[in-house]
Design a protein around this motif. Structure first.
Motif, PDB file in Angstrom:
ATOM      1  N   PRO A  96       0.820  -1.229   0.000  1.00 22.18           N
ATOM      2  CA  PRO A  96       0.000   0.000   0.000  1.00 22.18           C
ATOM      3  C   PRO A  96       0.848   1.271   0.000  1.00 22.18           C
ATOM      4  CG  PRO A  96      -0.825  -1.554   1.628  1.00 22.18           C
ATOM      5  CD  PRO A  96       0.492  -2.094   1.140  1.00 22.18           C
ATOM      6  N   SER A  97       1.950   1.247   0.735  1.00 20.41           N
ATOM      7  CA  SER A  97       2.823   2.419   0.803  1.00 20.41           C
ATOM      8  C   SER A  97       3.577   2.629  -0.497  1.00 20.41           C
ATOM      9  CB  SER A  97       3.821   2.262   1.954  1.00 20.41           C
ATOM     10  OG  SER A  97       3.138   1.973   3.139  1.00 20.41           O
ATOM     11  N   PHE A  98       4.015   1.535  -1.126  1.00 21.72           N
ATOM     12  CA  PHE A  98       4.679   1.648  -2.428  1.00 21.72           C
ATOM     13  C   PHE A  98       3.714   2.249  -3.443  1.00 21.72           C
ATOM     14  CE2 PHE A  98       4.974  -0.182  -6.690  1.00 21.72           C
ATOM     15  CZ  PHE A  98       6.139   0.437  -7.115  1.00 21.72           C
ATOM     16  N   TYR A  99       2.482   1.760  -3.448  1.00 19.69           N
ATOM     17  CA  TYR A  99       1.488   2.285  -4.389  1.00 19.69           C
ATOM     18  C   TYR A  99       1.286   3.783  -4.167  1.00 19.69           C
ATOM     19  CZ  TYR A  99      -2.839   3.362  -6.708  1.00 19.69           C
ATOM     20  OH  TYR A  99      -3.777   3.966  -7.501  1.00 19.69           O
ATOM     21  N   LEU A 154       8.666  10.154  -0.340  1.00 21.58           N
ATOM     22  CA  LEU A 154       9.285   9.526   0.828  1.00 21.58           C
ATOM     23  C   LEU A 154       8.405   9.741   2.055  1.00 21.58           C
ATOM     24  CD1 LEU A 154      11.569   8.083   2.311  1.00 21.58           C
ATOM     25  CD2 LEU A 154      12.720  10.316   2.528  1.00 21.58           C
ATOM     26  N   ILE A 155       7.965  10.971   2.260  1.00 20.38           N
ATOM     27  CA  ILE A 155       7.101  11.279   3.401  1.00 20.38           C
ATOM     28  C   ILE A 155       5.796  10.498   3.298  1.00 20.38           C
ATOM     29  CG2 ILE A 155       5.740  13.105   4.515  1.00 20.38           C
ATOM     30  CD1 ILE A 155       8.057  15.053   3.650  1.00 20.38           C
ATOM     31  N   ARG A 156       5.165  10.518   2.138  1.00 25.31           N
ATOM     32  CA  ARG A 156       3.894   9.799   1.960  1.00 25.31           C
ATOM     33  C   ARG A 156       4.061   8.303   2.184  1.00 25.31           C
ATOM     34  NH1 ARG A 156      -0.536  12.376  -1.439  1.00 25.31           N
ATOM     35  NH2 ARG A 156      -1.268  10.232  -1.307  1.00 25.31           N
ATOM     36  N   THR A 160       2.062   6.529   5.100  1.00 20.63           N
ATOM     37  CA  THR A 160       1.114   5.483   4.713  1.00 20.63           C
ATOM     38  C   THR A 160       1.497   4.151   5.344  1.00 20.63           C
ATOM     39  OG1 THR A 160       0.658   6.606   2.632  1.00 20.63           O
ATOM     40  CG2 THR A 160       0.039   4.288   2.757  1.00 20.63           C
ATOM     41  N   GLU A 161       2.790   3.866   5.385  1.00 15.11           N
ATOM     42  CA  GLU A 161       3.261   2.624   6.013  1.00 15.11           C
ATOM     43  C   GLU A 161       2.862   2.586   7.488  1.00 15.11           C
ATOM     44  OE1 GLU A 161       7.562   1.250   7.448  1.00 15.11           O
ATOM     45  OE2 GLU A 161       7.406   1.313   5.255  1.00 15.11           O
ATOM     46  N   LYS A 162       3.090   3.675   8.197  1.00 18.23           N
ATOM     47  CA  LYS A 162       2.748   3.726   9.632  1.00 18.23           C
ATOM     48  C   LYS A 162       1.238   3.562   9.845  1.00 18.23           C
ATOM     49  CE  LYS A 162       6.684   6.440  11.261  1.00 18.23           C
ATOM     50  NZ  LYS A 162       7.363   5.310  11.834  1.00 18.23           N
ATOM     51  N   GLY A 169      -2.508  -3.908  12.348  1.00 18.07           N
ATOM     52  CA  GLY A 169      -1.952  -4.540  13.544  1.00 18.07           C
ATOM     53  C   GLY A 169      -0.602  -5.195  13.294  1.00 18.07           C
ATOM     54  N   ILE A 170       0.178  -4.622  12.388  1.00 18.08           N
ATOM     55  CA  ILE A 170       1.497  -5.164  12.057  1.00 18.08           C
ATOM     56  C   ILE A 170       2.539  -4.494  12.933  1.00 18.08           C
ATOM     57  CG2 ILE A 170       3.249  -5.384  10.250  1.00 18.08           C
ATOM     58  CD1 ILE A 170       0.954  -5.323   8.209  1.00 18.08           C
TER      59      ILE A 170
END
Length: 172
Positions: A96-99, A154-156, A160-162, A169-170
């Protein structure tokens, strides 16, 4: 009676327009994407899937390269919308973050690499024309837009990853 006829004609016109759009896709973007997929898969087969996976794993190991260099390579080499297929090399939890990073870089890359998102080139060129009238060139704009784009993706990507990790719940 004319009102009903006009409504019926408008209703059918909606589907006619949809058919024309679909025909445009079938003769335009769909063959392009199929050819790019075939090309990408051929390159992967020639280089070796294991080597490509290993390179991608190294490049996506750290957030800074996962959300800058990897989307940059995807956008530059494959363009929109094909760049999203690079997601196959990203760990599931980072997809999801890569996208998000990749889709956010579609516009900033256009000034230096117009092929990456040719459909949006008119946006950049519209802004660039104003800059060109004042500064004489839009090269500086393209470079700055590109650099700011890398910072933003990079910020996004990290944000998004966080958010995704929290919602899914990762634990990192």
């Amino acid at each position: 009676m004319d009102v009903v006829a006009n409504l019926a004609q408008g209703f059918i016109g909606l589907f006619t327009a949809g058919g024309e759009t679909f025909t445009g896709w079938v003769t335009g973007i769909i063959p392009q994407v199929v050819c790019l997929l075939t090309f990408m898969n051929s390159i992967i087969k020639l280089v070796g899937e294991e080597r490509v996976e290993k390179f991608a794993h190294k490049l996506t190991k750290y957030a800074i390269t996962r959300y800058t260099l990897f989307p940059l390579l995807a956008d530059m080499f494959l363009g929109n919308p094909m760049q999203y297929s690079f997601g196959r090399f990203v760990e599931e939890k980072y997809k999801p973050s890569f996208y998000d990073a990749s889709v956010s870089f579609c516009h900033p890359i256009t000034g230096l690499f117009p092929h990456a998102n040719a459909g949006e080139l008119f946006v950049f060129m519209g802004i660039a024309e104003g800059v060109k009238k004042v500064a004489g060139s839009y090269a500086d704009l393209a470079v700055r837009y590109f650099i700011v784009g890398l910072i933003v993706i990079l910020i996004r990507g990290i944000v998004t990853e966080k958010i995704y990790f929290k919602l899914a719940g990762i634990k990192k």
